[in-house]
Design an enzyme around this catalytic site. Sequence first.
Site, PDB file in Angstrom:
ATOM      1  N   HIS A 128      45.130 -15.717 -46.971  1.00  0.00           N
ATOM      2  CA  HIS A 128      45.461 -16.042 -45.575  1.00  0.00           C
ATOM      3  C   HIS A 128      44.926 -14.966 -44.627  1.00  0.00           C
ATOM      4  CE1 HIS A 128      47.591 -16.954 -41.977  1.00  0.00           C
ATOM      5  NE2 HIS A 128      48.621 -16.176 -42.187  1.00  0.00           N
TER       6      HIS A 128
ATOM      7  N   CYS B 287      48.910 -16.157 -36.436  1.00  0.00           N
ATOM      8  CA  CYS B 287      48.404 -17.011 -37.500  1.00  0.00           C
ATOM      9  C   CYS B 287      48.096 -18.409 -36.989  1.00  0.00           C
ATOM     10  CB  CYS B 287      49.408 -17.078 -38.642  1.00  0.00           C
ATOM     11  SG  CYS B 287      49.897 -15.434 -39.172  1.00  0.00           S
TER      12      CYS B 287
ATOM     13  N   CYS C  68      53.007 -21.765 -39.165  1.00  0.00           N
ATOM     14  CA  CYS C  68      53.919 -20.807 -38.550  1.00  0.00           C
ATOM     15  C   CYS C  68      53.125 -19.558 -38.170  1.00  0.00           C
ATOM     16  CB  CYS C  68      55.039 -20.453 -39.520  1.00  0.00           C
ATOM     17  SG  CYS C  68      54.443 -19.799 -41.086  1.00  0.00           S
TER      18      CYS C  68
END
Lengths: 284, 451, 435
Positions: free
Chosen positions: C391, C96, C422
């Site tokens: 996301h 990510c 994160c």
Amino acid sequence: MATTVLDQPPNMAALFAKAALTARGRGGDLPDTRLARTGVTVDGGNLAGYARVCGFPLTGALPATYPHVLTFGLQMALMSDRAFPLALPGLVHVRNGIDVVRPIGAAESLDLEVWAERFATHPSGATVDLCASVTSGGEEVWRGRSTYLARGAKAPAGAPESDVTVDVGTLERSVATWRIADDAGRRYAKVSGDVNPIHLSGLTAKAFGFKRAIAHGMWVKARVLGALANRLPESSTIDVGFRKPLFLPSTVTLATAQAGGGWDAAVRNATSGTEHLVGTIRPR
Amino acid sequence: MADWYTTFANSGFGTTLTKQLGLPRPAVLRRYEPGQPLLPGPVVVGSAGKGRLRDAVTAVLRDAGVTVQSPATADGATDGERLGAVVLDATGLAGPGDLASAHDFLAPAIKRLRPSGRVLVLADPPSDADSPAQAAARQAVDGLVRSIAKELRGGATANAVFVPEGAEASLAGPLRFFLSGRSAYVDGQLLTLSPADVPTGEDDDRPLAGKVAVVTGAARGIGASIARVLARDGAHVVAVDIPAAGESLAAVANEIGGTAFQLDITAPDAASRLIEHLRERHGGVDVVVHNAGITRDKLLVNMDAARWNSVMAVNLQAQLDITQALLDDADVLKPDARIVCVSSQSGIAGNRGQTNYAASKAGVIGMVRAWAPEFAARNATINAVAPGFIVTEMTAKMPVGTREIGSRINSLQQGGLPVDVAETIAWLSQPGSAGVNGQTVRVCGQSMLGA
Amino acid sequence: MASNSKPATRKAAIVGGNRIPFARSNSTYAQASNQDMLTATLDGLVARFGLQGAEVGEVVAGAVLKHARDFNLTRESVLGSKLAPSTPAYDVQQACGTGLEAAILVANKIALGQIESGIAGGVDTTSDAPLAVGDDLRRVLISLNNATSLQDRLKALARIRPGMIAPEIPRNSEPRTGLAMGEHAQLTAHEWEIGREEQDELTVRSHQNMAAAYEQGFFDDLVTPFLGLSRDQNLRPDSSLEKLAKLKPVFGRALPEGAEATMTAGNSTPLTDGASAVLLASDEWAAERGLPVLAHLVDAQTAAVDYVHGGEGLLMAPVYAVPRMLARNGLSLQDFDFYEIHEAFASTVLATMKAWEDPAYCKEKLGLDAPLGSIDRAKLNVHGSSLAAGHPFAATGGRIVASLAKTLHRAGPGKRGLISICAAGGQGVVAVLES
């Protein structure tokens, strides 16, 4: 004491068949025989397959549990011999200890020796230890001790109490969840040569009194070491106790904690918490 | 890209069939392509009355590489070559009697006109006339030109330009436009020029080189076509449309080497955001084309407030607000700026079910007329373009009957293309169009509606 | 460890960004590949900044879930875009953190003067995720491919068993722990005593902030519609505490007995498809083209934690990365005008902030004399974040960088923003932007 040196690795399937056919009417003391092979080299393809199935990184060194695979055939040959006092079908692997004296290179030429010792009394039968030693250039590099339980069997009079307990600290934090597929036994059998029918399928396991196929204890142990790969001491003593059978398929958790410069570990059923394996890894 | 009927009527079999059945035979129009000569054949220039513009016209045409014939040669028909255009300088008419010479000149000349030829009559504005007789003669030009436009066939057009005293310098650009392929669908129109400082030495192939042009509603249809033509003419185009249309807006911007700016022009801060963007990225703006428009059709008695208000907000109020903000800002609008507002035939002729739309589009015409003096004061212009029946994705969705009738009831017997509107807007955006201000130019093929 | 001083370099400017609206998995973009989405995103950026036919220094992007055929995803996307075909490109992947890491890489090359401009991006789809054949079948197929004679081929084919045919679907779980990221986050939420209600509150605020930003046209020059979608599909402008309270927890398998599961489909980000891109440049390059400088990328830092055996939460690495970056720049946690903490889960944001406030944790784990302290919630994710937008793993960094840069630009010169993202594998990528 006599040592027999074999030229070829034993044929496992044939040994299982022989052991099954000659299961009845065994008894007496442990044979004084040692089986050995010399100049054994590791097959790269088999090593890669083993590493993949057990979750080890493929490196130039053997996983700590791999020499067990090398010596397992000799163990089988010893136990399937009529002179061995316990019937192989029904033997349960309850404890396994490994001493890694030093890491073994994958290209080293190894000498293997296997023998049985410590016929001992257990509350539910008798245990026997199958020991293995691996030397390289005359120097011992690896030792293994597999304790097998024969339920209902009797050790000879005056035999010591068997010792199958492995103590670990409290292991509360599970660090991994493994979904173990129903073909785990077949996959490990293919790379280890341990084609014991109780691991291969539900049907063959039933024939030996298990409700479903069960995972190889040595595979579970190998997976624990695989999960800790690169965090282990170079030279170590790895001692595990196999508790309840791990039926296939299952979801289990791995719990670890640092202890004594090494690790404590436990593998438990993810829902019921049933303990399948507890073990300690300590630097030597 | 012609419509199916025009294509059919111009095919071998179609020609035969439409002739025998007496059906309309729409021509394939001569449209502008870069590098094309101004006219495909010679032009004959004649005069009625004193004709103060004839020399100037001749000079402009010669400059453009056009062969100019005198009426004597034309009358004599020496070489038999068909004419690209007929220009009549009818300035200086004293009374209706002077019109006889117009007839004498035009009749033989128009006979020799090529397909997609041009008839252009230049005259004094009737409003400036000294006497009723003079006013009558000047006004007569109106009826004359509109009727010629209706008589012409083969894609030829007729238009008139009124040139007041002192506005002679404004003529060159409009003259070139009306004779060129850029005015293919402008027919039967009367344009009045005003005096202005007209720059010279314009690059005819890229008249907008170095200019920054904003086009609203640029994501598709006429707006996308306007963006393409302005970019072809050399402008850097800031293509504006609502955020929801951003995907096709980006495609248009990328196709023409412009930039996409997603903006809802009815947002309270739309004008300030647009101005901020233009200042930050381009240091100002030369051309603004208010093209964005919506329809929310309903008969008036059934129309809710939302339909009325949204059409007014997009089609008229946003044009007013953004234009006012540009004028109020100290420096973002360049001194010789061009504003072109898209109106509509509906705003001239009215349309059933479009009270809101027609009102908004008529309002645009009033707006540009009212603003013209203020723009003239800064050497800028503001004009409107009123498209007639233009073939777009939107009209493709109309019922066949409505669409076919809508596209045939004009002198060119066909619908126009988005590029026809775009060419007119691009012309009004040129520096050379300084003398066209406060006007509404119809791009309708001389529609019978509202004529 | 990070170095304690920085060499003298120039700061890379963030010129602007573009993304496509994020779509829920298996929805509007179900038929779109990573390459389709990244190409469309690049083209939107080209249209916004007039880069048709332009050669930028480098395009750096990546995807977390990638097909084998996409080995050169970014370069292939560049070739399909309106950028000059002579624009070089390469792929990166840091879970990510991919999008932000890509921006850092481009910014660093600009800072060093190796390039004058670059585009950083990321894309992910969970609708068109790569399915893999099982190991056994794969090996047979490879040997089949390598076989030269008919006989060898038949031999290879004969090794195929019906059981091999079932495909392997990529799991959203950590390979070493077998736990879904959400399970890890739930463990951390439990450890930090993050309650259900505060998670839901954060979620509602994210939706409201983003809905308001859309209404105000904030995203007009940050988003270009794609395949008919013009707003993030996950956005719920009418989100409310009451509605969120009705949702059942979806994680918590790994919690100790009796512990309350608090994480729902509402306060966790759903699987999403989308792509983003950011245009970075030297100030000179931007000025030459009349392009704005929204902000500069001042500094960046990554960190990782031992979430497997070390007892740290999977998503806690940014907690470690931020103080290292602050120390290097002589900043405190309160020296920022805006904070962008990636909302992988509402609980992640809350645990991150709680950890920074905790004196014992800051001393023992982060080695700090005093806690970093609290941050002003009014400055947090002011235009919404991943809970509202969704996301698409590698696309989140680009979304945040562009949004924060614009936010800082609008606030005026000298404003400072913190980005904290994160990532899977116990990693964190953080950065400082300044207008």
